[in-house]
Design an enzyme around this catalytic site. Sequence first.
Site, PDB file in Angstrom:
ATOM      1  N   ILE A 140       2.801   0.715  -4.401  1.00 45.07           N
ATOM      2  CA  ILE A 140       2.094   0.503  -5.658  1.00 45.07           C
ATOM      3  C   ILE A 140       0.942  -0.410  -5.270  1.00 45.07           C
ATOM      4  CG2 ILE A 140       2.126  -0.439  -7.990  1.00 45.07           C
ATOM      5  CD1 ILE A 140       5.042   0.371  -8.195  1.00 45.07           C
ATOM      6  N   PRO A 141      -0.246   0.177  -5.087  1.00 40.31           N
ATOM      7  CA  PRO A 141      -1.339  -0.502  -4.382  1.00 40.31           C
ATOM      8  C   PRO A 141      -2.119  -1.525  -5.211  1.00 40.31           C
ATOM      9  CG  PRO A 141      -2.026   1.689  -5.011  1.00 40.31           C
ATOM     10  CD  PRO A 141      -0.580   1.561  -5.411  1.00 40.31           C
ATOM     11  N   CYS A 142      -1.461  -2.608  -5.586  1.00 42.26           N
ATOM     12  CA  CYS A 142      -2.164  -3.666  -6.312  1.00 42.26           C
ATOM     13  C   CYS A 142      -3.216  -4.332  -5.423  1.00 42.26           C
ATOM     14  CB  CYS A 142      -1.193  -4.679  -6.898  1.00 42.26           C
ATOM     15  SG  CYS A 142      -0.050  -5.394  -5.732  1.00 42.26           S
ATOM     16  N   HIS A 143      -3.147  -4.092  -4.117  1.00 42.64           N
ATOM     17  CA  HIS A 143      -4.179  -4.633  -3.219  1.00 42.64           C
ATOM     18  C   HIS A 143      -5.535  -3.992  -3.472  1.00 42.64           C
ATOM     19  CE1 HIS A 143      -2.561  -1.118  -1.027  1.00 42.64           C
ATOM     20  NE2 HIS A 143      -3.801  -0.991  -0.563  1.00 42.64           N
ATOM     21  N   ARG A 144      -5.587  -2.887  -4.191  1.00 43.63           N
ATOM     22  CA  ARG A 144      -6.857  -2.203  -4.482  1.00 43.63           C
ATOM     23  C   ARG A 144      -7.589  -2.784  -5.695  1.00 43.63           C
ATOM     24  NH1 ARG A 144      -4.248   3.707  -3.519  1.00 43.63           N
ATOM     25  NH2 ARG A 144      -3.958   3.466  -1.267  1.00 43.63           N
TER      26      ARG A 144
END
Length: 177
Positions: A140-144
């Site tokens: 779940i790419p919250c780094h984006r």
Amino acid sequence: MKSQLPTATATQFIMGQSALGAVMVAMGEGGIAAIMLGDDPEALHHTALDSFPGIHPVHGEMADRTLAAVQACIDTPWAPPDLKLTIQGTSFQQQVWQALRAIPCGTTTTYTELAARIGRPGAVRAVAGACAANRLAVVIPCHRVIRSDGSLSGYRWGVGRKQWLLERERAGMASGR
């Protein structure tokens, strides 16, 4: 006010190393419930025990395959394996996390844009809180998600890891992967 997560269902965990340091993967019958990153394997071990009461380490072929799949998500985010996940959170958090999963690899969005995307333009702080509550690093790419001024903001697993992930994704996408 912090949202309460539903009771965790993970019963087993795997510890290993990745390109981003120590990794802990918590699993239950429904799939992977958490992927956590850190510098200190012992601290991640304690986090697993605190986050999922009754959890125990698991070893063997299935554990090795699961860890390898998570490591592949980190190493090649443009071609992640299909992982069975147990996504636990409030309805709002799950809405944010679903929107995060729709952000294409190698691109970013802002908290403001993400709030608008889910139809809640006034909920920018709540969106940031949902990102911070995400237990499934990388998948779940919250780094984006970045600040409106384009700078990197906090990341549960460390801003250096966030920067590394974004650079890795951009490099992979630029090379046509």
